[in-house]
Design a protein around this motif. Structure first.
Motif, mmCIF file in Angstrom:
data_model
loop_
_atom_site.group_PDB
_atom_site.id
_atom_site.type_symbol
_atom_site.label_atom_id
_atom_site.label_comp_id
_atom_site.label_asym_id
_atom_site.label_seq_id
_atom_site.Cartn_x
_atom_site.Cartn_y
_atom_site.Cartn_z
ATOM 1 N N ALA A 161 25.034 11.189 -12.588
ATOM 2 C CA ALA A 161 24.881 12.627 -13.031
ATOM 3 C C ALA A 161 25.822 12.132 -13.561
ATOM 4 C CB ALA A 161 24.435 13.468 -12.253
ATOM 5 N N HIS A 162 26.813 12.593 -13.137
ATOM 6 C CA HIS A 162 28.597 12.911 -13.936
ATOM 7 C C HIS A 162 28.843 11.512 -14.869
ATOM 8 C CE1 HIS A 162 32.063 13.020 -15.061
ATOM 9 N NE2 HIS A 162 32.729 12.168 -14.345
ATOM 10 N N SER A 163 28.090 9.962 -14.486
ATOM 11 C CA SER A 163 28.699 9.261 -15.441
ATOM 12 C C SER A 163 27.718 9.131 -16.815
ATOM 13 C CB SER A 163 28.884 7.792 -14.887
ATOM 14 O OG SER A 163 27.459 7.431 -14.211
ATOM 15 N N GLN A 164 26.599 9.150 -16.291
ATOM 16 C CA GLN A 164 25.082 8.732 -17.197
ATOM 17 C C GLN A 164 24.644 9.500 -18.143
ATOM 18 O OE1 GLN A 164 22.847 5.882 -14.947
ATOM 19 N NE2 GLN A 164 24.396 5.105 -13.536
ATOM 20 N N ALA A 165 24.570 10.930 -16.959
ATOM 21 C CA ALA A 165 23.855 12.203 -17.971
ATOM 22 C C ALA A 165 23.600 12.428 -18.827
ATOM 23 C CB ALA A 165 23.188 13.442 -17.053
ATOM 24 N N PRO A 166 22.926 13.226 -20.185
ATOM 25 C CA PRO A 166 24.424 13.535 -20.834
ATOM 26 C C PRO A 166 24.980 14.778 -21.115
ATOM 27 C CG PRO A 166 21.888 13.166 -21.277
ATOM 28 C CD PRO A 166 21.714 12.902 -20.175
ATOM 29 N N GLN A 167 25.526 15.028 -21.237
ATOM 30 C CA GLN A 167 26.917 15.753 -21.776
ATOM 31 C C GLN A 167 26.184 17.692 -21.398
ATOM 32 O OE1 GLN A 167 30.173 15.143 -20.135
ATOM 33 N NE2 GLN A 167 30.071 17.052 -19.115
ATOM 34 N N GLU A 168 25.324 17.628 -21.882
ATOM 35 C CA GLU A 168 24.353 18.689 -22.158
ATOM 36 C C GLU A 168 23.690 19.147 -21.202
ATOM 37 O OE1 GLU A 168 22.667 16.151 -25.097
ATOM 38 O OE2 GLU A 168 24.485 16.575 -24.194
ATOM 39 N N SER A 169 22.920 18.218 -20.482
ATOM 40 C CA SER A 169 21.001 17.617 -19.605
ATOM 41 C C SER A 169 22.067 18.892 -18.195
ATOM 42 C CB SER A 169 21.773 16.185 -18.482
ATOM 43 O OG SER A 169 22.238 16.241 -18.019
ATOM 44 N N ILE A 170 21.011 19.583 -17.639
ATOM 45 C CA ILE A 170 20.823 20.545 -16.997
ATOM 46 C C ILE A 170 21.182 19.314 -15.253
ATOM 47 C CG2 ILE A 170 19.312 21.371 -15.010
ATOM 48 C CD1 ILE A 170 17.350 21.903 -17.182
ATOM 49 N N GLN A 172 23.380 17.362 -15.535
ATOM 50 C CA GLN A 172 24.935 17.274 -15.695
ATOM 51 C C GLN A 172 25.543 19.166 -15.284
ATOM 52 O OE1 GLN A 172 28.481 14.820 -16.251
ATOM 53 N NE2 GLN A 172 26.390 14.238 -17.396
ATOM 54 N N LEU A 173 25.209 19.928 -14.426
ATOM 55 C CA LEU A 173 25.635 20.755 -14.511
ATOM 56 C C LEU A 173 25.187 20.255 -12.778
ATOM 57 C CD1 LEU A 173 26.857 24.140 -13.766
ATOM 58 C CD2 LEU A 173 24.232 24.475 -14.850
ATOM 59 N N VAL A 174 23.788 20.576 -12.284
ATOM 60 C CA VAL A 174 23.874 20.730 -11.053
ATOM 61 C C VAL A 174 24.138 19.759 -10.350
ATOM 62 C CG1 VAL A 174 21.602 21.111 -9.642
ATOM 63 C CG2 VAL A 174 21.605 22.370 -12.021
ATOM 64 N N LEU A 175 23.766 18.304 -11.053
ATOM 65 C CA LEU A 175 24.396 17.650 -9.802
ATOM 66 C C LEU A 175 25.774 16.706 -10.169
ATOM 67 C CD1 LEU A 175 20.604 15.523 -10.174
ATOM 68 C CD2 LEU A 175 21.845 17.388 -8.384
ATOM 69 N N GLY A 176 26.037 16.549 -11.743
ATOM 70 C CA GLY A 176 26.942 16.098 -11.709
ATOM 71 C C GLY A 176 28.237 16.951 -11.419
ATOM 72 N N GLY A 177 27.943 18.488 -11.326
ATOM 73 C CA GLY A 177 28.795 19.672 -11.123
ATOM 74 C C GLY A 177 29.309 20.236 -9.837
ATOM 75 N N GLU A 178 28.127 21.180 -9.816
ATOM 76 C CA GLU A 178 27.666 21.760 -8.028
ATOM 77 C C GLU A 178 27.859 21.178 -6.909
ATOM 78 O OE1 GLU A 178 24.683 25.227 -5.956
ATOM 79 O OE2 GLU A 178 24.132 23.962 -8.085
ATOM 80 N N LEU A 179 26.980 20.002 -7.201
ATOM 81 C CA LEU A 179 26.633 19.008 -6.143
ATOM 82 C C LEU A 179 27.768 18.273 -5.339
ATOM 83 C CD1 LEU A 179 25.276 17.447 -3.313
ATOM 84 C CD2 LEU A 179 24.683 15.439 -6.020
ATOM 85 N N GLY A 180 28.835 18.194 -6.729
ATOM 86 C CA GLY A 180 29.971 17.098 -6.478
ATOM 87 C C GLY A 180 30.832 18.656 -5.830
ATOM 88 N N LEU A 181 31.160 20.167 -5.972
ATOM 89 C CA LEU A 181 32.191 20.637 -5.376
ATOM 90 C C LEU A 181 31.434 20.793 -4.038
ATOM 91 C CD1 LEU A 181 32.721 23.306 -8.942
ATOM 92 C CD2 LEU A 181 34.106 21.169 -7.603
ATOM 93 N N VAL A 182 30.293 20.757 -3.956
ATOM 94 C CA VAL A 182 29.509 21.348 -2.160
ATOM 95 C C VAL A 182 30.002 20.326 -1.340
ATOM 96 C CG1 VAL A 182 27.807 21.219 -1.160
ATOM 97 C CG2 VAL A 182 27.905 22.811 -3.711
ATOM 98 N N SER A 203 32.361 17.539 -15.107
ATOM 99 C CA SER A 203 31.096 17.366 -15.409
ATOM 100 C C SER A 203 30.238 18.910 -15.282
ATOM 101 C CB SER A 203 30.113 17.441 -14.834
ATOM 102 O OG SER A 203 29.479 15.989 -14.039
ATOM 103 N N ILE A 204 31.399 19.874 -15.005
ATOM 104 C CA ILE A 204 30.822 21.051 -15.524
ATOM 105 C C ILE A 204 31.232 22.014 -16.893
ATOM 106 C CG2 ILE A 204 31.374 24.025 -14.328
ATOM 107 C CD1 ILE A 204 31.511 22.730 -11.527
ATOM 108 N N LEU A 205 33.031 21.999 -16.968
ATOM 109 C CA LEU A 205 33.155 22.438 -18.425
ATOM 110 C C LEU A 205 32.812 21.429 -19.623
ATOM 111 C CD1 LEU A 205 36.991 22.461 -17.176
ATOM 112 C CD2 LEU A 205 35.702 24.054 -17.495
ATOM 113 N N GLY A 206 32.173 20.255 -19.195
ATOM 114 C CA GLY A 206 31.731 19.376 -20.635
ATOM 115 C C GLY A 206 30.618 19.996 -20.002
ATOM 116 N N TRP A 207 29.289 20.668 -19.752
ATOM 117 C CA TRP A 207 28.332 21.139 -19.620
ATOM 118 C C TRP A 207 28.737 22.958 -20.648
ATOM 119 C CZ3 TRP A 207 26.253 25.949 -18.826
ATOM 120 C CH2 TRP A 207 24.506 25.821 -18.483
ATOM 121 N N PHE A 208 29.532 23.264 -20.271
ATOM 122 C CA PHE A 208 29.646 24.841 -20.845
ATOM 123 C C PHE A 208 29.903 24.318 -22.344
ATOM 124 C CE2 PHE A 208 30.002 26.761 -16.919
ATOM 125 C CZ PHE A 208 29.166 27.451 -17.068
#
Length: 621
Positions: A161-170, A172-182, A203-208
């Protein structure tokens, strides 16, 4: 603005999977040592979810009201699967009994196989998060190799998710961001998990940072995933502070504020989400006290969002005293990119609301008259030119959007075969509690020798199951009611009376839905006026097609049309040009516009302008 729009796939199959044995060697720990570390980690107060989100009143909610479940039902259309719900309860309260009836090893194998072969889809976002949040508790329920296998799959999902999903995609936030921090929060002593902090934060900062693009991505598919994204965004705030040691600034939180406003605007009075198939019972955790909507409002902007949420759910009135005491968000929202609009006269649900989704070929409407929903489903159209059917040839394109204290107005256009263009108007007359829906069928004029096109138009609106339709015997009006009369529909393009020459019909078809049929030459205009104001239902009502003049001649219907609607003492005038930006006159008013709507005062003949749409590219609305 950081984007990765050239990376379309988010399938973990394209990522190198971290093998369980590699993780074990990296740790240089025995399985027993790992379990001891997990037990010690879980005993810490910092591993409780109420430590992450202390302001979310975690201790005041029931065990089955889990913040991890927010938005799932609205996004998928069905309740949370039993296993995923048990994992969420296990993660939230350490309730091992929740999974005792489940075959956890078999479910873990199925998860690993699923993530390896089908990639990432919205339906399993929460399933993936559930396993991540609950994984430390599962060391007593999974064998060593299987536990590592699950962890390695989750790590690979985050990396994909972090490396392949578009930065604005869901994703990127849920899997690239939240999953990694969890994973980094739950298993900080696993190097492979600890290393996820920086990419997850990125991922999170990029999404925002993507701001409007991220908001539009969350609104795709008629906005049914907005609650899911908002829930993840709220959880991420705590994870960023506790795990990444980074407090989100005000600017990123503005994206969540806008998302929360959309969530409130797309919420029905019973708490269900617009265009979602989820039942009232399945979304209880979103709308109950301490649920998603209330939590988001209190966290992001209690003074403005909380009254909007309460008014959306019919818990309070937003008009009158409340309206001037607080600064409520604007009651109309429109995303041209997501092709979604919410048009509310006021936040108070008693005033009704209109939801519009036109991203795909299906044009969907949800029309409320106060609490009851009147129209719920696709707006179907059939057009024939010279007896031959024509079909839509492309997407709907927004050509005008306008809002002020009088109206919310949206105009769209779609190309059809046979040289036909369909222009659609949706207008909410706010204080008057009226709705105007109209289609203009326009054909290319061609040379003067061409025979004018013969047009046949059929439009159907799907009526909500609770609503009964009652056509008037002598006129073309249709009454819409449940236990009470809720609305009156008037086809302004037809004569008022059923007797005499007719250019169409307006009736209830065999399926119980509204159907308007009209005939015209070269250009055709079909308009319906809905009146929702109960105080006017017992008043005399009428409508008329007005004479339109241009340079001392009467204009033909295929050039321009004007109508007058009267209910009791209230009167409105509408005008639509179907050919050219030309000075014309109707009801004594000179008009050079594509569309005009105003209130008419018969005592002095004055028409109060409500909206004027000018198609001159050098002139704004």
């Amino acid at each position: 603005m950081a984007t990765r729009t050239d990376k379309k796939s988010v399938s973990p199959t394209e990522q190198e999977t971290v093998a369980p044995s590699e993780l074990a060697l990296e740790l240089a720990l025995t399985w027993q040592d790992l379990r001891k570390k997990v037990e010690k980690q879980l005993a810490r107060e910092t591993q409780r979810l109420d430590h992450l989100w202390p302001e979310y009143s975690w201790a005041n909610v029931n065990p089955d009201q889990i913040h991890l479940e927010w938005g799932y039902a609205a996004a998928t259309g069905h309740p949370l699967p039993t296993l995923t719900e048990a994992l969420c309860q296990l993660a939230a309260a350490g309730d091992v009994s929740a999974i005792e009836q489940a075959d956890i090893p078999a479910a873990a194998e199925a998860l690993c196989d699923e993530l390896l072969h089908i990639g990432l889809v919205r339906g399993n976002y929460l399933e993936v998060l559930g396993w991540a949040y609950a994984l430390p508790y599962l060391t007593d329920h999974l064998e060593e190799s299987l536990w590592w296998k699950v962890l390695s799959r989750l790590v690979s999902v985050q990396q994909a998710a972090h490396s392949q999903a578009p930065q604005e995609s869901i994703a990127q936030l849920v899997l690239g961001g939240e999953l990694g921090l969890v994973l980094a929060w739950r298993l900080p002593f696993v190097p492979a998990c600890k290393s996820l902090v920086e990419p997850a934060k990125e991922s999170i900062l990029g999404w925002f940072d993507c701001d409007e693009q991220s908001l539009d991505a969350a609104l795709e598919d008629a906005g049914i995933a907005t609650r899911l994204v908002l829930a993840s965004g709220l959880r991420v705030i705590g994870l960023m502070e506790k795990v990444a040691r980074r407090k989100l600034k005000k600017e990123p939180l503005n994206t969540l504020w806008e998302l929360a406003t959309w969530v409130a605007a797309l919420t029905h009075p019973d708490g269900t989400a617009a265009f979602s198939f989820a039942s009232k019972d399945s979304i209880a955790c979103d709308v109950q006290a301490g649920g998603l909507l209330e939590t988001a409002a209190k966290k992001l902007d209690e003074s403005a969002l909380l009254p909007a949420v309460q008014a959306s759910l019919g818990q309070t009135k937003s008009r009158g005293r409340l309206a001037w005491q607080v600064s409520l968000p604007e009651p109309t929202l429109n995303s041209e990119e997501a092709r979604l609009a919410a048009m509310l006269p006021e936040w108070d649900v008693r005033r009704g609301r209109l939801h519009v989704s036109y991203r795909d070929e299906a044009f969907r409407l949800q029309v409320h008259a106060g609490h009851p929903m009147l129209i719920d489903g696709e707006w179907e159209v059939e057009i024939k030119r010279d007896g031959a059917p024509v079909t839509a040839q492309g997407p709907w394109v927004e050509i005008c959007h306008y809002t002020d204290d009088d109206v919310h107005y949206l105009e769209l256009e779609q190309a059809w075969s046979g040289g036909v263009t369909l222009q659609r108007q949706l207008m909410v007359v706010r204080d008057d509690r009226c709705l105007y829906l109209a289609d203009a069928v326009l054909t290319s004029e061609g040379s003067s020798q061409d025979k004018p096109a013969q047009l046949e138009y059929t439009s159907r609106w799907k009526i909500a199951s609770e609503i009964q339709m009652e056509p008037e015997e002598d006129t073309w009006e249709i009454l819409m009611k449940d236990s009470k009369l809720r609305a009156i529909a008037m086809p302004l393009g037809l004569p008022e009376w059923r007797v005499g020459p007719q250019n169409g019909t307006f009736d209830v078809n065999a399926d119980g839905n509204l159907e308007l049929q009209m005939r015209g030459i070269q250009n055709l205009y079909a308009a319906i006026w809905f009146d929702f104001e109960r105080k006017r239902f017992t008043k005399p009502r009428t409508w008329r097609q007005l004479t339109v003049a241009e340079s001392l001649r009467i204009v033909a219907p295929h050039e321009a049309q004007a109508m007058r609607v009267q209910v009791g003492n209230d009167q409105w005038m509408l005008y639509r040009s179907l050919r050219g930006r030309i000075s014309r006159t109707a009801l004594g008013k000179n008009l050079v516009a594509d569309f005009y709507c105003g209130r008419f005062n018969p005592e002095d003949g004055y028409i109060e302008e409500m909206v004027t749409v000018d198609n001159d590219p050098d002139d704004s609305l």
